[in-house]
Design an enzyme around this catalytic site. Structure first.
Site, short mmCIF file in Angstrom:
data_model
loop_
_atom_site.label_atom_id
_atom_site.label_comp_id
_atom_site.label_asym_id
_atom_site.label_seq_id
_atom_site.Cartn_x
_atom_site.Cartn_y
_atom_site.Cartn_z
N ASN A 1 42.50 38.69 46.14
CA ASN A 1 41.11 38.37 45.76
C ASN A 1 40.79 36.88 45.89
OD1 ASN A 1 42.79 37.76 43.57
ND2 ASN A 1 41.18 38.11 42.07
N GLY B 1 39.20 36.75 38.46
CA GLY B 1 38.71 38.12 38.42
C GLY B 1 38.48 38.59 37.00
N ASP C 1 42.32 29.68 40.17
CA ASP C 1 42.54 31.06 39.75
C ASP C 1 43.38 31.00 38.48
OD1 ASP C 1 42.88 33.96 39.93
OD2 ASP C 1 44.92 33.49 40.58
N ILE C 2 43.46 32.10 37.75
CA ILE C 2 44.21 32.09 36.49
C ILE C 2 45.55 32.80 36.60
CG2 ILE C 2 44.20 32.89 34.08
CD1 ILE C 2 41.23 32.23 33.97
N ASP C 3 45.54 34.11 36.77
CA ASP C 3 46.78 34.90 36.75
C ASP C 3 47.63 34.60 37.99
OD1 ASP C 3 46.31 36.59 34.32
OD2 ASP C 3 44.52 37.09 35.48
N LYS D 1 34.84 35.33 45.33
CA LYS D 1 34.93 34.04 44.66
C LYS D 1 34.26 32.96 45.51
CE LYS D 1 39.17 34.94 42.04
NZ LYS D 1 40.53 34.45 41.73
N ASP E 1 46.50 32.79 44.37
CA ASP E 1 47.78 33.43 44.65
C ASP E 1 47.68 34.88 45.10
OD1 ASP E 1 49.04 35.35 42.06
OD2 ASP E 1 47.09 34.39 41.91
#
Length: 260
Positions: free
Chosen positions: A212, A44, A9-11, A186, A209
């Site tokens: 989602n 997302g 995941d990114i954020d 995802k 984290d």
């Protein structure tokens, strides 16, 4: 070591609380690739929101829109747009509630309103350039929409869930929810990804984290929740690493044995 598939995941996972990429995370990704592992994003965000990060980490494969759009080495291998009739229903209901929407297509994002403070605040916090957003309330008739941002407070959620049961709503901000096709996640994107690449679920390591990420963490053979994740996210993960701001990615990769 057998080649593994690592999904980030990114954020709040790769990017810290100030939306910066920790040096330790960048180095960890480099070492994973150097060891011959496959690295991809599962986010997302839209593809046009991750161009700089893709370039910095030299990652050419990603799952965007929470699983609705999968691209592997510049080839789109899976698309799951939201049904236009459902988008029309969503648009009509949101209009009666005075709640703005942002439609996310593969190339552009368009809003049902010219300007809204909640849109500005939520996207600016992610360092997304809101000047990219043009107003087009009927954009869903012009392009495939993979995700929609719905701006409403938590107390309004039940109205949407009960009136629009063909859609999935996931809150990611005090003011906003992601709207996805029912069943879209995802995890579904990862399923399509590894089917194409020839990995098994047990070869997948997923880091996330937020809400989602729950389906992804449940699906992956090896799941790692960040230390900054809510408890309900940590509960579904096999491992819990440190906070993203405390070198959580590097520490987590050491926990699962992918880095020494």
């Amino acid at each position: 070591m057998t080649k593994k598939m690592i999904m980030f995941d990114i954020d709040g996972t790769l990017l810290d609380h100030d939306n910066n990429l920790p040096v330790s995370a960048k180095e960890a990704v480099r070492l994973l690739k150097e060891a011959g592992h496959e690295v991809a994003f599962a986010t997302g965000r839209a593809p046009y929101f991750i161009q700089d990060l893709r370039k910095e980490l030299e990652v050419d494969s990603f799952i965007c829109f929470n699983g609705q759009y999968v691209e592997i080495e510049n080839e789109v291998i899976y698309k799951n747009p939201i049904d236009r009739e459902l988008l029309s229903d969503l648009s009509g209901f949101a209009t009666t509630q005075n709640h703005p929407l942002v439609y996310l297509g593969a190339e552009f994002m368009r809003s049902t309103i010219d300007y809204h403070a909640d849109i500005e605040e939520s996207l600016t916090a992610l360092q997304i350039d809101t000047t990219q957003i043009e107003m087009n309330a009927n954009y869903y008739n012009d392009a495939e929409i993979y995700q929609t941002l719905l701006y409403c407070k938590e107390q309004d959620e039940t109205h949407y869930r009960s009136n629009l049961q063909g859609l999935n709503f996931i809150r990611w901000h005090e003011y906003a929810m992601d709207v996805l096709p029912l069943g879209g996640s995802k995890a579904k994107g990862i399923e399509k990804f590894i089917e194409k690449k020839g990995f098994t679920k047990d070869q997948v390591y997923a880091f996330g984290d937020n809400l989602n990420d729950i389906e992804m963490l449940k699906y992956a053979g090896h799941s790692v929740a960040m230390g900054n994740a809510p408890e309900e996210v940590k509960k579904v993960a096999r491992y819990v690493t440190k906070d993203v701001g405390e070198d959580g990615i590097a520490y987590g990769l050491q926990m699962v044995g992918l880095l020494s």
